[in-house]
Design a protein around this motif. Structure first.
Motif, mmCIF file in Angstrom:
data_model
loop_
_atom_site.group_PDB
_atom_site.id
_atom_site.type_symbol
_atom_site.label_atom_id
_atom_site.label_comp_id
_atom_site.label_asym_id
_atom_site.label_seq_id
_atom_site.Cartn_x
_atom_site.Cartn_y
_atom_site.Cartn_z
ATOM 1 N N PHE A 350 16.785 7.863 -21.596
ATOM 2 C CA PHE A 350 16.038 7.192 -22.666
ATOM 3 C C PHE A 350 16.240 7.903 -23.995
ATOM 4 O O PHE A 350 16.479 7.265 -25.037
ATOM 5 N N LEU A 351 16.155 9.243 -23.986
ATOM 6 C CA LEU A 351 16.327 9.994 -25.233
ATOM 7 C C LEU A 351 17.737 9.804 -25.775
ATOM 8 O O LEU A 351 17.930 9.545 -26.970
ATOM 9 N N ILE A 352 18.732 9.919 -24.884
ATOM 10 C CA ILE A 352 20.121 9.899 -25.319
ATOM 11 C C ILE A 352 20.579 8.490 -25.687
ATOM 12 O O ILE A 352 21.185 8.269 -26.747
ATOM 13 N N LYS A 353 20.271 7.522 -24.828
ATOM 14 C CA LYS A 353 20.898 6.207 -24.955
ATOM 15 C C LYS A 353 20.008 5.139 -25.565
ATOM 16 O O LYS A 353 20.516 4.192 -26.169
ATOM 17 N N ASN A 354 18.703 5.294 -25.451
ATOM 18 C CA ASN A 354 17.825 4.325 -26.111
ATOM 19 C C ASN A 354 17.388 4.806 -27.493
ATOM 20 O O ASN A 354 17.263 3.995 -28.425
ATOM 21 N N LEU A 355 17.163 6.111 -27.614
ATOM 22 C CA LEU A 355 16.805 6.650 -28.931
ATOM 23 C C LEU A 355 18.017 7.195 -29.682
ATOM 24 O O LEU A 355 17.925 7.486 -30.874
ATOM 25 N N MET A 356 19.137 7.360 -28.963
ATOM 26 C CA MET A 356 20.378 7.864 -29.560
ATOM 27 C C MET A 356 20.188 9.237 -30.208
ATOM 28 O O MET A 356 20.698 9.523 -31.293
ATOM 29 N N ILE A 357 19.458 10.092 -29.513
ATOM 30 C CA ILE A 357 19.238 11.464 -29.969
ATOM 31 C C ILE A 357 20.143 12.389 -29.168
ATOM 32 O O ILE A 357 20.281 12.263 -27.952
ATOM 33 N N ASP A 358 20.768 13.332 -29.842
ATOM 34 C CA ASP A 358 21.716 14.276 -29.255
ATOM 35 C C ASP A 358 21.110 14.923 -28.004
ATOM 36 O O ASP A 358 19.979 15.411 -28.014
ATOM 37 N N TRP A 359 21.895 14.973 -26.924
ATOM 38 C CA TRP A 359 21.427 15.526 -25.656
ATOM 39 C C TRP A 359 20.947 16.963 -25.794
ATOM 40 O O TRP A 359 20.076 17.421 -25.030
ATOM 41 N N ARG A 360 21.475 17.698 -26.767
ATOM 42 C CA ARG A 360 21.091 19.100 -26.931
ATOM 43 C C ARG A 360 19.632 19.252 -27.342
ATOM 44 O O ARG A 360 18.987 20.258 -27.018
ATOM 45 N N GLU A 448 17.871 -4.185 -27.147
ATOM 46 C CA GLU A 448 18.568 -3.880 -28.401
ATOM 47 C C GLU A 448 19.104 -2.449 -28.407
ATOM 48 O O GLU A 448 20.232 -2.202 -28.841
ATOM 49 N N SER A 449 18.287 -1.496 -27.924
ATOM 50 C CA SER A 449 18.728 -0.098 -27.943
ATOM 51 C C SER A 449 19.841 0.133 -26.928
ATOM 52 O O SER A 449 20.736 0.959 -27.154
ATOM 53 N N ARG A 450 19.823 -0.609 -25.838
ATOM 54 C CA ARG A 450 20.919 -0.502 -24.869
ATOM 55 C C ARG A 450 22.231 -0.965 -25.506
ATOM 56 O O ARG A 450 23.267 -0.316 -25.377
ATOM 57 N N GLN A 451 22.181 -2.090 -26.211
ATOM 58 C CA GLN A 451 23.389 -2.622 -26.830
ATOM 59 C C GLN A 451 23.909 -1.683 -27.913
ATOM 60 O O GLN A 451 25.122 -1.499 -28.067
ATOM 61 N N ARG A 452 22.979 -1.060 -28.637
ATOM 62 C CA ARG A 452 23.386 -0.095 -29.670
ATOM 63 C C ARG A 452 24.136 1.072 -29.037
ATOM 64 O O ARG A 452 25.167 1.512 -29.546
ATOM 65 N N ALA A 453 23.610 1.570 -27.902
ATOM 66 C CA ALA A 453 24.269 2.682 -27.223
ATOM 67 C C ALA A 453 25.640 2.273 -26.688
ATOM 68 O O ALA A 453 26.621 3.012 -26.829
ATOM 69 N N LEU A 454 25.723 1.104 -26.078
ATOM 70 C CA LEU A 454 26.997 0.640 -25.538
ATOM 71 C C LEU A 454 28.042 0.498 -26.638
ATOM 72 O O LEU A 454 29.221 0.835 -26.444
ATOM 73 N N SER A 455 27.617 0.031 -27.790
ATOM 74 C CA SER A 455 28.545 -0.105 -28.908
ATOM 75 C C SER A 455 29.054 1.251 -29.371
ATOM 76 O O SER A 455 30.249 1.420 -29.676
ATOM 77 N N ALA A 456 28.161 2.223 -29.416
ATOM 78 C CA ALA A 456 28.552 3.564 -29.849
ATOM 79 C C ALA A 456 29.513 4.210 -28.851
ATOM 80 O O ALA A 456 30.508 4.839 -29.237
#
Length: 463
Positions: A350-360, A448-456
Motif C-alpha cells: 500500500f505504501l509503495i504502490k498505492n501511495l507511491m512512497i519510496d520503499w526506504r 486509480e492508485s493501482r493504475q498510477r503505479a502500473l503506469s510508473a
C-alpha cells in the motif's frame, strides 16, 4: 588460571552458543561481556522497539549467566576500542565470539582479529546464527543465488544442519566493572509506550523455548494454511527471539523435525522454508551490504516516486488510511511491536504502490517499530514488495487490502481487534459503503492508485 573473554552480540543465549561452549570446554575462567556499540561507523542503531527488547533480553541473559557462576559485563562504546580494554583488564589469553554478517560488523571483527594476533591473544569466531553461512552455498557458476527456491534447495542438499550444543553446566571467572543496564536508557519513559509489548512478549532464552514448544504443540498442525490468517495464532512468532539470538535456528530446525509425523510433514516443511527465507535474506545482505538503502536491481534507481503528502504518510504510519487491513496492521505493530507477515506485505504494498512512497521510508519506519527488526529480512522484504529486490514480487502484483481481508479474515476478527471503531460498521471490509462512525475516509482510491503505479512501473520497464 587462563581466561577467555566471550563477546556476546546477536546470540543472547547460553544453549547452542558455540563461542560460550568452546570457552567452557577449554577449562578457562570466563568473562562474558556485551558491548552496546552505537559509535562504530556503519553499525545501524537499534529502533525503539528493538531497544526495549534488548533491555529485557540482556536482563534474562545476565540472570542465566549468574546461575552458571559468572556475571554479564556490560560496556558501552565502539567495540573496536572497548573489547581490547576488557581483554587487557581481564588479562585474557583468548577471546571468542559468534560470527556476524553485516559489512560494518565483519570489518570490526576482522580488525579485532588482526589486532589481537599482534598482541598474542587468540581470537576465534564461530558459526552460530545461520545454518548455512553466506559463502557456503553458491550457484553452479560460483555466484550468490538471486532466487530463493534454488538457494534453499541447494542448502538442504548440501548437508543437514548440525545438532544444537548443550549449555555449560557451570562457569567461573573474575568480576569486572560493569555498566548498569538501567543506565543505558533502552526503555521508553516519556511516554512509556511499551505496555502492549510487555503484555505480549517474554524476551529471553526461556521465553523463546516456551514459544517454540507452544507452537510445535499446537500451531504446527495446520501451519501451512493458518499462517496466512492474521486473526488466529497460526505463526511461530519466533522472529524477535531469532533476531536477538535467544534461540538458534539449529534448535528451531531440529525441534521441528523431531515433531514431524505423517500428519504434520507438510506443515513442518513449509515452516522450515520460512527459516530458509531468513537464511536467504542474510545471504543477500552479505553480498549487498547496502540492502537497506540501495536498490538491489539498479534499474529501479530511475523509478518515478510520487511526492505524496505528509498527511498520507502520517495516515499510513498511524493506521488511519481508511482501509481496515492496512490500519489494523499498522496499529498492531504500534501496539505490540510485531505484525502478521501477510499484513506486512499488504501494508508495504500500500505504501509503495498505492501511495507511491519510496520503499526506504517504510523500511525505516518498520526498523523503528518492530521488535524483530532484522537488518537482512527487513530490507530484503521491503525490496521484494517494491520489485527492486532479489526474487522480487512482480511489479503488477499490487495487494488489494479489501480482497486480502475478505479472503484471510472473512469475519473481520483481526480488523476489529486492532481497529475497534469498526465493531459496529455495517461493512467491516469496506466501511465507506455503510455507516462506520469515527473511521476515516480512504486516503486514496484503490483503482486509480493501482493504475498510477502500473503506469510508473511500465514506464520504468520501457525506459
Amino acid at each position: 588460571m587462563a581466561l577467555t573473554v566471550v563477546w556476546f552480540r546477536d546470540d543472547l543465549r547460553i544453549s547452542d552458543n558455540p563461542a560460550l561452549a568452546a570457552a567452557a570446554d577449554s577449562g578457562d575462567d570466563v568473562v562474558a561481556c556485551y558491548i552496546l556499540d552505537e559509535e562504530t561507523e556503519g553499525i545501524r542503531p537499534l529502533g525503539g522497539a528493538s531497544r526495549w527488547w534488548l533491555h529485557h533480553s540482556l536482563a534474562a541473559l545476565g540472570a542465566s549467566l549468574d546461575e552458571l557462576g559468572i556475571p554479564l559485563v556490560l560496556r558501552r562504546g565502539a567495540a573496536g576500542e572497548v573489547l581490547p580494554g576488557i581483554v587487557q583488564e581481564a588479562s585474557a589469553h583468548a577471546v571468542a565470539w559468534n560470527r556476524r554478517y553485516g559489512l560494518a560488523e565483519r570489518t570490526t571483527d576482522a580488525s579485532l582479529k588482526t589486532s589481537f594476533a599482534e598482541q598474542g591473544v587468540e581470537a576465534t569466531s564461530y558459526q552460530a546464527n545461520l545454518m548455512y553461512e553466506p559463502w557456503e552455498v553458491t550457484s553452479g557458476s560460483g555466484e550468490a543465488y538471486k532466487v530463493f527456491t534454488p538457494f534453499w534447495r541447494a542448502c538442504l542438499a548440501s548437508r543437514t544442519p548440525r545438532k544444537p550444543l548443550p549449555a555449560p553446566e557451570a562457569l567461573r571467572g573474575p568480576v569486572l566493572g560493569s555498566d548498569r543496564l538501567d543506565a543505558w536508557g533502552l526503555l521508553p519513559t516519556a511516554p512509556d509506550w511499551a505496555q502492549g509489548l510487555r503484555a505480549t512478549w517474554t524476551p529471553g532464552e526461556a521465553g523463546a523455548h516456551a514459544r517454540l514448544d507452544d507452537f510445535l504443540e499446537d500451531a504446527a498442525h495446520g501451519y501451512k494454511d493458518a499462517r496466512d490468517r492474521p486473526a488466529v495464532d497460526g505463526t511461530s512468532r519466533l522472529s524477535p527471539h531469532l533476531r536477538f539470538g535467544e534461540i538458534s535456528p539449529f534448535e528451531v530446525w531440529h525441534a521441528a523435525q523431531d515433531r514431524k509425523d505423517s500428519s504434520t510433514a507438510e506443515d513442518i516443511r513449509v515452516f522450515g522454508s520460512e527459516l530458509g527465507w531468513r537464511e536467504f535474506s542474510w545471504q543477500l545482505l552479505y553480498f549487498n551490504p547496502q540492502l537497506a538503502t540501495v536498490n538491489y536491481r539498479p534499474e529501479f534507481d530511475a523509478f518515478a516516486w510520487e511526492s505524496s503528502t505528509e498527511a498520507e504518510l502520517d495516515a499510513w504510519q498511524r493506521g488511519r488510511t481508511g482501509y481496515p487491513l492496512i490500519d489494523a496492521g499498522m496499529r498492531q505493530m504500534w501496539e505490540i511491536g510485531w505484525m502478521h507477515n501477510r499484513v506486512r506485505m499488504a501494508t508495504a504494498s500500500f505504501l509503495i504502490k498505492n501511495l507511491m512512497i519510496d520503499w526506504r521510508v517504510g523500511e525505516r519506519w518498520f526498523w523503528d517499530c518492530l521488535v524483530d527488526a532484522d537488518a537482512a529480512s527487513n530490507a530484503a522484504s521491503w525490496q521484494w514488495v517494491a520489485g527492486s529486490g532479489a526474487d522480487a514480487s512482480p511489479y503488477f502484483r499490487i495487494f488489494n487490502p479489501v480482497l486480502q481481508s475478505k479472503k484471510f479474515d472473512p469475519q473481520g476478527a483481526y480488523l476489529v481487534r486492532f481497529v475497534p471503531e469498526l465493531a459496529d460498521a455495517e461493512n467491516v471490509h469496506e466501511p465507506w459503503k455503510g455507516q462506520a462512525p469515527g473511521y476515516p475516509e480512504p486516503v486514496v482510491d484503490l483503482k486509480e492508485s493501482r493504475q498510477r503505479a502500473l503506469s510508473a512501473y511500465k514506464a520504468l520497464s520501457e525506459g
